[in-house]
Scaffold this motif. Structure first.
Motif, PDB file in Angstrom:
ATOM      1  N   TRP A   8       0.841  -1.207   0.000  1.00 31.40           N
ATOM      2  CA  TRP A   8       0.000   0.000   0.000  1.00 31.40           C
ATOM      3  C   TRP A   8       0.876   1.257   0.000  1.00 31.40           C
ATOM      4  CZ3 TRP A   8      -3.135  -2.028   4.785  1.00 31.40           C
ATOM      5  CH2 TRP A   8      -3.850  -3.177   4.415  1.00 31.40           C
ATOM      6  N   LEU A  26      -6.226   4.423  -0.431  1.00 41.22           N
ATOM      7  CA  LEU A  26      -6.561   5.054   0.847  1.00 41.22           C
ATOM      8  C   LEU A  26      -7.821   4.417   1.452  1.00 41.22           C
ATOM      9  CD1 LEU A  26      -5.911   8.798  -0.081  1.00 41.22           C
ATOM     10  CD2 LEU A  26      -4.614   7.445   1.586  1.00 41.22           C
ATOM     11  N   GLU A  27      -8.770   4.060   0.579  1.00 44.50           N
ATOM     12  CA  GLU A  27      -9.980   3.384   1.052  1.00 44.50           C
ATOM     13  C   GLU A  27      -9.639   2.012   1.646  1.00 44.50           C
ATOM     14  OE1 GLU A  27     -14.415   2.035  -0.562  1.00 44.50           O
ATOM     15  OE2 GLU A  27     -12.942   2.797  -2.000  1.00 44.50           O
ATOM     16  N   VAL A  35      -6.726   1.118   2.994  1.00 44.19           N
ATOM     17  CA  VAL A  35      -6.034   1.350   4.275  1.00 44.19           C
ATOM     18  C   VAL A  35      -7.065   1.641   5.364  1.00 44.19           C
ATOM     19  CG1 VAL A  35      -4.422   2.848   5.521  1.00 44.19           C
ATOM     20  CG2 VAL A  35      -3.921   2.186   3.163  1.00 44.19           C
ATOM     21  N   GLY A  36      -8.044   2.496   5.049  1.00 49.81           N
ATOM     22  CA  GLY A  36      -9.090   2.837   6.022  1.00 49.81           C
ATOM     23  C   GLY A  36      -9.912   1.626   6.430  1.00 49.81           C
ATOM     24  N   LEU A  93      -0.082  10.765   4.460  1.00 51.34           N
ATOM     25  CA  LEU A  93      -1.522  11.072   4.507  1.00 51.34           C
ATOM     26  C   LEU A  93      -1.751  12.567   4.692  1.00 51.34           C
ATOM     27  CD1 LEU A  93      -2.819   8.119   6.726  1.00 51.34           C
ATOM     28  CD2 LEU A  93      -3.316   8.486   4.320  1.00 51.34           C
ATOM     29  N   GLU A 111     -10.519  11.550   0.581  1.00 48.15           N
ATOM     30  CA  GLU A 111     -10.235  10.142   0.901  1.00 48.15           C
ATOM     31  C   GLU A 111      -9.205  10.046   2.021  1.00 48.15           C
ATOM     32  OE1 GLU A 111     -11.958   6.961   0.625  1.00 48.15           O
ATOM     33  OE2 GLU A 111     -12.294   8.011  -1.277  1.00 48.15           O
ATOM     34  N   ASP A 159     -10.951  10.600   5.300  1.00 46.34           N
ATOM     35  CA  ASP A 159     -11.669   9.388   5.728  1.00 46.34           C
ATOM     36  C   ASP A 159     -10.710   8.345   6.291  1.00 46.34           C
ATOM     37  OD1 ASP A 159     -14.078  10.456   5.045  1.00 46.34           O
ATOM     38  OD2 ASP A 159     -14.320   9.337   3.175  1.00 46.34           O
ATOM     39  N   CYS A 160      -9.532   8.249   5.673  1.00 49.78           N
ATOM     40  CA  CYS A 160      -8.528   7.284   6.123  1.00 49.78           C
ATOM     41  C   CYS A 160      -8.038   7.650   7.535  1.00 49.78           C
ATOM     42  CB  CYS A 160      -7.364   7.251   5.130  1.00 49.78           C
ATOM     43  SG  CYS A 160      -6.203   5.919   5.437  1.00 49.78           S
ATOM     44  N   GLU A 163     -10.599   6.685  10.121  1.00 50.32           N
ATOM     45  CA  GLU A 163     -10.567   5.262  10.486  1.00 50.32           C
ATOM     46  C   GLU A 163      -9.412   4.964  11.436  1.00 50.32           C
ATOM     47  OE1 GLU A 163     -12.901   3.225   9.917  1.00 50.32           O
ATOM     48  OE2 GLU A 163     -14.035   4.357   8.425  1.00 50.32           O
TER      49      GLU A 163
END
Length: 956
Positions: free
Chosen positions: A179, A198-199, A201-202, A222, A234, A237-238, A241
């Protein structure tokens, strides 16, 4: 399908076969019969993967890898839905094979895709599909072994846990490294792949070692993405999380604080300078996550007694409040909505503190002002045609209301003072104030009723300062003239609030006339907006009912003023009534309440009720004559509707009566008997039978309650008409009426019941025996519901002590009825009907099963009822996982116990020596069964029967 063509799908097939396969499927695509061919192929060739040979399974793995390799070389990428479907197939194969036959799954895929953008795209889609299989709670998981597809089976849950544990040990560090490489390589060149990564990873961060992600190199990257426009949503969002990951409270506090410092240094806390509302909505969600995480840490630290770190956590929370307020007050509701959770939890902390600092008090006030401001409608809100945006704002308002309720718990005095200040200043100048500000001022007063709860709405007694403040505001509301404001939202809020605080008018009754006028004139029931008129009709009914003792001086004036609103609007007059028929129901009910609860003598009440109902009866007679002559079906339907409304209005007035104020006491029996005589002829009308019968039937239900035995002379004739030309639905709706009469009047209606018993049963049997198409589910359901109604009728008759009604039908008819009950208990897979049938059987055994019972009934018990008690539970359709079936089994046990109670040792002897041996039941089980049956406690036998049937049906 073409078997030869299908051979071309094998990756090792030669080029001729492949060409043939391609040509076949291209032809299939354009064929109109393609769907049929595919459906048949699916139906005939559905294999479970586990049933394939090892070689076939290996071939599938190789085929998937070959397909993946081919994607690297194709000039054009596959369509998105194909890639998603492929990812699902890889994921399903992964969960099946990873722990046993394919431990190198990820390494094999990574070796193929490397950093090829198309390969990376598929790799990331596969990872998301795997997460959905293992973790995602939005996905409905099933198990091959499970009979309940909505429940994640324990086996599947254990498997998923084992897969995640194995992944953590064997490959997660490698995946995380992949990743990082993807993000580093594509962050400036391929935003789509970067966002996908990134999605991923989250999604994975919730169940992998956080230190693999929450480290300098990842976090710095990030944060870098937070400054790139196409990536920052994104990335946000990551980070959310990561912050949401469960961990030690002190470590979580340090993580959040370090992240906040970096974000603040990078200027992200300067909300005013950010114009991108989509990003701010994500950022608000991130801040909400950070705030709530700190609050969770504080809660845990307080519980563990770590006061020092808890103080640090509280300090960290306090430093985020200014940012929280900026986001809460933001003009975009999505941004504001996303921070409400943090705000709510922060207030919960303040509620727990014994003393608030000046800053905390200022924060509470700031939140209060923000909520008041955000409750306000904007100019774009469409009140006449509310759509999705309006619905979202209504939901958002509900969230703000929860905040207001929480504010009241923290500082009720401050809330009351703030609302009073806003309310008073707004209402002082309402004529020159914008509608949304006037509406929200009244709305806040309305919301105080729930925010400052009291018992039975007693807001105007008890706490003097609170009662005084609310009383002042209510006085201002009803005397300011704001009810005349020319906007529907203000008008509706005025009436809603007046009704919410109806107890105010018992304290200051001098304001009732003014409010009544508002309800009755152009501000309420005669408003230009149909929406306002409709809601006001309901609120007016509530207002009058709640203040019925104060209404006496105004009754006749009100009745005169609502006269035009009570008019029945026939279809031909072309006049658009102010109120719909549903709204008129409330007005009729209100009129009934005014008359019945008045202090007038019975003669006056009767006169007023006659004045109310006579126009309905007269119109009904005229309209019924017109219906009989009407030729056009559409006109017939309109007239029938109007007739039905007339019956419904009369019926609604009767809701005003009670045990304290009965129809008889009010002298109104004669009026309602006249209504009955007027409405009953509609039952013989051959046109629009369904709607007419439905209305009259409902009226009869009401009259049985209100008129009691005075209604009985009308029942035989009404029943006779309602049994003519019956459909299943007619009978289904008629039977509850007979049940009501039977249960209420019992022996009084015995002659009537004996007379109509067999005609009713013949009508039921005739409908049940009508042939229907095999696949007609609607007809099957109608018959099932009618069968239930039939058994419910028999239950009512037997349960009301009216078994002689059945006994007097002649031996042949009695036997026929009893056989239908046995059939209902055994043959139909409907546990609700089975339960009812066993209740009927046990009641009949109780009444007739003794030595002095009817001739032949004892034989019937042993030949039919006893076998039914064993045959029903033995049926494969008797599903003890169903709650209704368990109840049916319980009633079955009661039936057997009742037989034993009435027949004594004879029953046990019959079971031991004749019936159970005939079923090939082992002697020891027979002995055990009879011992349980003879136990004095019925529960013992019920439990025994349930355990026996559950354990092994073949033992009985």
């Amino acid at each position: 399908m073409d078997e030869q063509a299908l051979l071309g799908l094998n990756p090792n097939a030669d080029s001729d076969f492949r060409q043939r396969a391609l040509a076949y499927f291209e032809q299939l695509k354009i064929s109109p019969d393609a769907w049929q061919v595919c459906a048949e192929a699916l139906a005939q060739r559905t294999y479970r993967y586990s049933e394939l040979t090892t070689v076939q399974q290996q071939l599938i793995r190789e085929t998937l890898i070959s397909w993946l390799q081919a994607q690297m070389l194709n000039p054009q990428p596959e369509k998105t839905f194909i890639r998603n479907k492929a990812a699902q197939v890889f994921a399903l194969l992964f969960v099946t094979e990873y722990l046993t036959k394919w431990p190198k799954f990820f390494f094999d895929i990574l070796s193929v895709v490397d950093l090829n953008p198309r390969g990376v795209d598929l790799y990331l889609r596969i990872l998301m599909a795997i997460d959905s299989e293992l973790v995602d709670r939005d996905v409905v998981h099933t198990s091959e072994a499970s009979n309940f597809p909505l429940i994640l089976s324990l086996n599947e849950a254990r498997r998923n846990t084992l897969i995640k544990d194995t992944m953590r040990e064997q490959c997660i560090p490698n995946l995380v490294e992949s990743w990082y490489q993807i993000l580093q390589n594509y962050q400036y060149t391929n935003s789509e792949v970067t966002c996908q990564c990134l999605e991923v990873v989250g999604a994975y961060v919730s169940w992998i070692d956080l230190s693999l992600i929450a480290n300098d190199r990842f976090i710095n990257m990030l944060l870098g993405h937070m400054s790139i426009e196409v990536l920052r949503e994104e990335a946000c969002d990551c980070l959310f999380e990561i912050v949401n990951k469960g961990m030690d409270p002190v470590d979580k506090m340090k993580l959040v604080e370090s992240l906040c410092q970096v974000l603040q240094s990078a200027g992200f806390f300067s909300i005013d300078q950010e114009e991108d509302v989509d990003f701010l909505a994500r950022f608000s969600k991130l801040v909400n996550g950070m705030g709530q995480s700190l609050i969770v840490s504080w809660t845990k630290l307080i519980k563990s007694g770590d006061i020092k770190n808890a103080q640090e956590a509280l300090q960290a929370i306090e430093t985020k409040v200014a940012l929280m307020l900026q986001l809460l007050i933001h003009e975009d509701d999505d941004i504001s909505s996303n921070i409400i959770g943090f705000c709510y939890d922060y207030l919960h902390i303040l509620k727990q503190l014994t003393v608030l600092s000046d800053q905390q008090k200022a924060n509470v006030e700031a939140i209060m002002l923000a909520v008041m401001k955000k409750l306000t409608y904007d100019e774009e809100y469409n009140f006449e045609n509310e759509g999705e945006d309006e619905a979202m704002f209504v939901e958002y308002r509900k969230q703000l209301k929860l905040l207001l309720d929480r504010l009241a718990q923290v500082s009720p005095e401050l809330l009351l003072a703030s609302v009073r200040r806003v309310f008073s200043s707004t209402l002082q100048n309402w004529q020159t104030t914008r509608f949304m500000e006037v509406e929200v001022a009244i709305r806040l007063l309305y919301m105080l009723a729930e925010a400052l709860p009291v018992s039975h709405g007693a807001h105007f007694s008890g706490d003097v300062s609170k009662a005084s403040a609310l009383q002042d505001m209510m006085r201002t509301l009803v005397t300011s003239g704001v009810s005349a404001y020319q906007h529907t939202s203000v008008t509706l809020e005025f009436f809603e609030t007046v009704v919410r605080y109806e107890k105010f008018f018992t304290v200051e009754p001098q304001h009732i006339p003014g409010v009544l006028m508002a309800f009755l004139d152009h501000r309420g029931l005669r408003h230009s907006s149909a929406k306002v008129r409709s809601r006001t009709a309901y609120l007016f009914s509530r207002f009058v009912k709640s203040l019925n003792k104060q209404m006496n001086p105004f009754i006749e004036d009100i009745l005169n003023r609502i006269q035009d609103l009570l008019e029945l609007s026939p279809p031909e007059n072309g006049y658009q009534s102010l109120l719909s028929s549903d709204d008129q129901l409330f007005i009729y009910e209100t009129a009934g309440v005014l008359i019945v609860n008045s202090e007038y003598p019975a003669e006056r009440k009767q006169a007023l009720m006659r004045n109310l109902l006579t126009p309905l009866m007269e119109k009904f007679k005229i309209l019924l004559e017109k219906l009989m002559m009407a030729q056009d079906e559409e006109r017939q339907a309109c007239l029938a509707d109007c007739l039905n409304h007339a019956v419904g209005f009369a019926s609604r007035t009767s809701k005003a009566f009670s045990n304290k104020q009965t129809v008889k006491q009010c002298g109104c029996s004669e009026v309602y008997l006249d209504c009955l005589q007027t409405f009953l002829p509609a039952l013989s009308c051959p046109l629009q039978k369904d709607i007419l019968r439905s209305g009259v039937r409902t009226f009869l239900h009401r009259m049985i309650i209100c008129l009691e035995e005075e209604v009985l002379p009308f029942i035989p004739s009404a029943s006779e008409h309602m049994l003519k030309d019956c459909e299943a639905k007619d009978l289904q709706e008629f039977i509850p009426l007979i049940n009501q009469i039977t249960a209420k009047f019992k022996i009084q209606v015995s002659p009537f019941l004996q007379q109509m018993f067999m005609p009713l049963l013949h009508a039921i049997f005739e409908v049940l025996l009508r042939p229907a198409e095999e696949n007609d589910q609607s007809a099957a359901l109608e018959k099932q519901m009618l069968r239930r109604s039939y058994f419910a009728f028999l239950q009512t008759v037997t349960g009301s002590g009216m078994s002689e009604v059945i006994a007097n039908q002649g031996a042949e008819n009695v036997e026929r009825v009893l056989v239908t009950v046995i059939q209902g208990a055994v043959e139909y897979p409907d546990p609700i009907a089975q339960k009812t049938c066993f209740i009927i059987l046990s009641k009949l055994v109780e009444l007739w099963g003794g030595k002095d019972g009817p001739v032949g009934f004892a034989d019937f018990v042993y030949k039919h009822i006893v076998p039914a008690c064993f045959l029903a539970p033995l049926k494969q359709t008797f599903d003890l996982a169903d709650a209704q079936t368990v109840l049916a089994l319980s009633e079955c046990a009661v039936t057997l116990k009742t037989i034993h109670l009435k027949r004594g040792p004879e029953c046990v002897q019959y079971l031991q020596q004749e019936y159970l041996p005939s079923l090939q039941v082992a002697p020891e089980i027979i002995q055990e069964f009879c011992q349980a049956l003879q136990q004095p406690d019925a529960k013992v036998f019920k439990n025994y029967l349930k355990v026996s049937v559950t354990a092994d049906r073949s033992t009985l």
